[in-house]
Design a protein around this motif. Structure first.
Motif, PDB file in Angstrom:
ATOM      1  N   THR A 192       8.871   2.540  -3.275  1.00 43.03           N
ATOM      2  CA  THR A 192       9.481   3.955  -3.223  1.00 43.03           C
ATOM      3  C   THR A 192       9.364   4.221  -1.778  1.00 43.03           C
ATOM      4  OG1 THR A 192       8.505   4.498  -5.302  1.00 43.03           O
ATOM      5  CG2 THR A 192       8.909   6.338  -3.753  1.00 43.03           C
ATOM      6  N   LEU A 193      10.560   4.769  -1.262  1.00 46.76           N
ATOM      7  CA  LEU A 193      10.713   5.236  -0.235  1.00 46.76           C
ATOM      8  C   LEU A 193      11.318   6.636  -0.222  1.00 46.76           C
ATOM      9  CD1 LEU A 193      12.620   2.059   1.673  1.00 46.76           C
ATOM     10  CD2 LEU A 193      10.182   2.540   1.543  1.00 46.76           C
ATOM     11  N   ARG A 194      10.443   7.748   0.049  1.00 47.37           N
ATOM     12  CA  ARG A 194      10.811   9.113  -0.212  1.00 47.37           C
ATOM     13  C   ARG A 194      10.664   9.866   1.047  1.00 47.37           C
ATOM     14  NH1 ARG A 194       8.553   9.425  -5.108  1.00 47.37           N
ATOM     15  NH2 ARG A 194      10.422   9.530  -6.102  1.00 47.37           N
ATOM     16  N   ASN A 195      11.520  10.703   1.376  1.00 45.86           N
ATOM     17  CA  ASN A 195      11.572  11.783   2.539  1.00 45.86           C
ATOM     18  C   ASN A 195      11.306  10.888   3.849  1.00 45.86           C
ATOM     19  OD1 ASN A 195      11.689  14.300   3.482  1.00 45.86           O
ATOM     20  ND2 ASN A 195       9.446  14.493   3.347  1.00 45.86           N
ATOM     21  N   GLY A 225       1.037  -1.210  -0.100  1.00 45.67           N
ATOM     22  CA  GLY A 225      -0.156  -0.096   0.084  1.00 45.67           C
ATOM     23  C   GLY A 225       0.866   1.245  -0.055  1.00 45.67           C
ATOM     24  N   ASN A 226       0.138   2.419   0.408  1.00 46.67           N
ATOM     25  CA  ASN A 226       0.770   3.764   0.266  1.00 46.67           C
ATOM     26  C   ASN A 226       0.658   4.271   1.898  1.00 46.67           C
ATOM     27  OD1 ASN A 226       1.791   4.389  -2.230  1.00 46.67           O
ATOM     28  ND2 ASN A 226      -0.298   3.969  -2.976  1.00 46.67           N
ATOM     29  N   LEU A 227       1.657   4.738   2.390  1.00 50.43           N
ATOM     30  CA  LEU A 227       1.783   5.170   3.652  1.00 50.43           C
ATOM     31  C   LEU A 227       2.406   6.621   3.679  1.00 50.43           C
ATOM     32  CD1 LEU A 227       1.457   5.435   6.748  1.00 50.43           C
ATOM     33  CD2 LEU A 227       3.577   4.165   6.777  1.00 50.43           C
ATOM     34  N   ASP A 228       1.781   7.789   3.964  1.00 50.83           N
ATOM     35  CA  ASP A 228       2.145   9.031   3.754  1.00 50.83           C
ATOM     36  C   ASP A 228       2.193   9.738   5.342  1.00 50.83           C
ATOM     37  OD1 ASP A 228       2.676  11.744   3.517  1.00 50.83           O
ATOM     38  OD2 ASP A 228       1.477  11.999   1.963  1.00 50.83           O
ATOM     39  N   GLY A 229       3.055   9.603   5.686  1.00 57.34           N
ATOM     40  CA  GLY A 229       3.464  10.109   7.051  1.00 57.34           C
ATOM     41  C   GLY A 229       2.894  11.583   7.448  1.00 57.34           C
ATOM     42  N   GLN A 230       2.811  12.265   6.155  1.00 53.96           N
ATOM     43  CA  GLN A 230       2.391  13.862   6.300  1.00 53.96           C
ATOM     44  C   GLN A 230       3.538  14.361   7.286  1.00 53.96           C
ATOM     45  OE1 GLN A 230      -1.547  13.630   7.403  1.00 53.96           O
ATOM     46  NE2 GLN A 230      -2.361  13.170   5.494  1.00 53.96           N
ATOM     47  N   ALA A 289       5.695  -5.216  -4.827  1.00 52.09           N
ATOM     48  CA  ALA A 289       4.493  -4.568  -5.915  1.00 52.09           C
ATOM     49  C   ALA A 289       3.969  -3.149  -5.866  1.00 52.09           C
ATOM     50  CB  ALA A 289       3.338  -5.567  -5.803  1.00 52.09           C
ATOM     51  N   GLY A 290       4.907  -2.227  -5.714  1.00 51.57           N
ATOM     52  CA  GLY A 290       4.453  -0.926  -5.842  1.00 51.57           C
ATOM     53  C   GLY A 290       4.252  -0.294  -4.517  1.00 51.57           C
ATOM     54  N   GLY A 291       4.643  -0.608  -3.342  1.00 54.17           N
ATOM     55  CA  GLY A 291       4.312  -0.036  -2.211  1.00 54.17           C
ATOM     56  C   GLY A 291       4.989   1.324  -1.998  1.00 54.17           C
ATOM     57  N   ALA A 292       4.764   2.113  -1.105  1.00 50.31           N
ATOM     58  CA  ALA A 292       5.257   3.569  -0.810  1.00 50.31           C
ATOM     59  C   ALA A 292       5.245   3.644   0.311  1.00 50.31           C
ATOM     60  CB  ALA A 292       4.687   4.663  -1.725  1.00 50.31           C
ATOM     61  N   VAL A 293       6.380   4.371   0.928  1.00 52.17           N
ATOM     62  CA  VAL A 293       6.414   5.102   2.210  1.00 52.17           C
ATOM     63  C   VAL A 293       7.073   6.332   1.973  1.00 52.17           C
ATOM     64  CG1 VAL A 293       7.240   4.913   4.732  1.00 52.17           C
ATOM     65  CG2 VAL A 293       6.231   2.706   3.454  1.00 52.17           C
ATOM     66  N   LYS A 294       6.353   7.549   2.673  1.00 48.56           N
ATOM     67  CA  LYS A 294       6.825   8.978   2.382  1.00 48.56           C
ATOM     68  C   LYS A 294       6.689   9.693   3.511  1.00 48.56           C
ATOM     69  CE  LYS A 294       3.037  10.234  -0.668  1.00 48.56           C
ATOM     70  NZ  LYS A 294       2.826  10.813  -1.824  1.00 48.56           N
ATOM     71  N   HIS A 335       5.127  13.808   9.912  1.00 43.29           N
ATOM     72  CA  HIS A 335       4.813  13.572  11.312  1.00 43.29           C
ATOM     73  C   HIS A 335       6.230  12.828  11.733  1.00 43.29           C
ATOM     74  CE1 HIS A 335       0.605  14.578  10.644  1.00 43.29           C
ATOM     75  NE2 HIS A 335       0.743  14.842  11.759  1.00 43.29           N
ATOM     76  N   THR A 336       6.417  12.811  13.034  1.00 44.23           N
ATOM     77  CA  THR A 336       7.590  12.012  13.596  1.00 44.23           C
ATOM     78  C   THR A 336       6.844  10.952  14.366  1.00 44.23           C
ATOM     79  OG1 THR A 336       8.862  14.190  13.554  1.00 44.23           O
ATOM     80  CG2 THR A 336       9.395  12.240  15.250  1.00 44.23           C
ATOM     81  N   LEU A 337       7.711   9.845  14.142  1.00 45.97           N
ATOM     82  CA  LEU A 337       7.074   8.701  15.082  1.00 45.97           C
ATOM     83  C   LEU A 337       8.545   8.525  16.146  1.00 45.97           C
ATOM     84  CD1 LEU A 337       5.322   6.348  15.556  1.00 45.97           C
ATOM     85  CD2 LEU A 337       6.468   5.140  13.895  1.00 45.97           C
ATOM     86  N   SER A 338       8.146   8.632  17.500  1.00 41.98           N
ATOM     87  CA  SER A 338       9.353   8.532  18.253  1.00 41.98           C
ATOM     88  C   SER A 338       9.274   7.211  19.252  1.00 41.98           C
ATOM     89  CB  SER A 338       9.082   9.721  19.367  1.00 41.98           C
ATOM     90  OG  SER A 338       9.293  10.909  18.844  1.00 41.98           O
TER      91      SER A 338
END
Length: 159
Positions: free
Chosen positions: A67-70, A4-9, A33-38, A11-14
């Motif tokens: 894709t892993l971005r930012n 899937g796609n996870l956009d953390g917008q 298969a085209g997952g993304a974390v950003k 945010h910070t995960l501590s």
């Protein structure tokens, strides 16, 4: 498996702690298969590596075509208390392949202490098959391994 796609917008995960005896270990064990974390920052994460782990990374043990971005990591502690794990590991991803993208990523002020790991890198332990890495860096890291290691990424294979 995460596709899937996870956009953390931005945010910070501590204080995330990952303890897993599975072969693929990370926030997402395996991406495909085209997952993304950003757009996500991790502060004070820890991973406790053990003999059951084959591929280990904060985001994923393995990523194929993703894709892993930012993504930025600060003050991580990745360690193996037993001293017997032979995992492939990276600060962000253990192994990345199949035209994956790493863009605008960093691994900062962090420690990796897995003496018997096969391949170790601050960003990725093993890169394969035309992985595209741009605008990524490591700063002030302490990596302890007796095998193949690098401060950025290790072992690049084009298949």
């Amino acid at each position: 498996t995460f596709s899937g796609n996870l956009d953390g917008q931005n945010h910070t995960l501590s204080n995330l702690t990952i303890q897993s005896g599975t072969y693929y270990s990370g926030l997402f064990a395996n991406m495909t298969a085209g997952g993304a974390v950003k757009n996500l920052t991790f502060v004070n994460p820890s991973i406790e590596v053990n003999e059951g782990n084959g591929y280990v990374g904060l985001i994923a043990g393995m990523a194929m075509g993703d894709t892993l971005r930012n993504i930025h990591v600060f003050n991580a502690d990745i360690s193996d208390a037993s001293g017997r794990s032979t995992a492939v590991l990276g600060g962000l991803v253990g192994q990345i392949s199949s035209f994956s993208v790493l863009d605008v990523c960093s691994f900062n002020d962090s420690r990796i202490n897995v003496p018997m790991a096969q391949y170790v890198g601050g960003i990725a332990g093993d890169t394969r098959t035309s992985t595209n890495i741009t605008n990524c860096f490591t700063i002030n890291k302490n990596i302890i391994s007796f095998n193949f290691l690098t401060s950025f990424y290790q072992r690049t294979i084009y298949e």
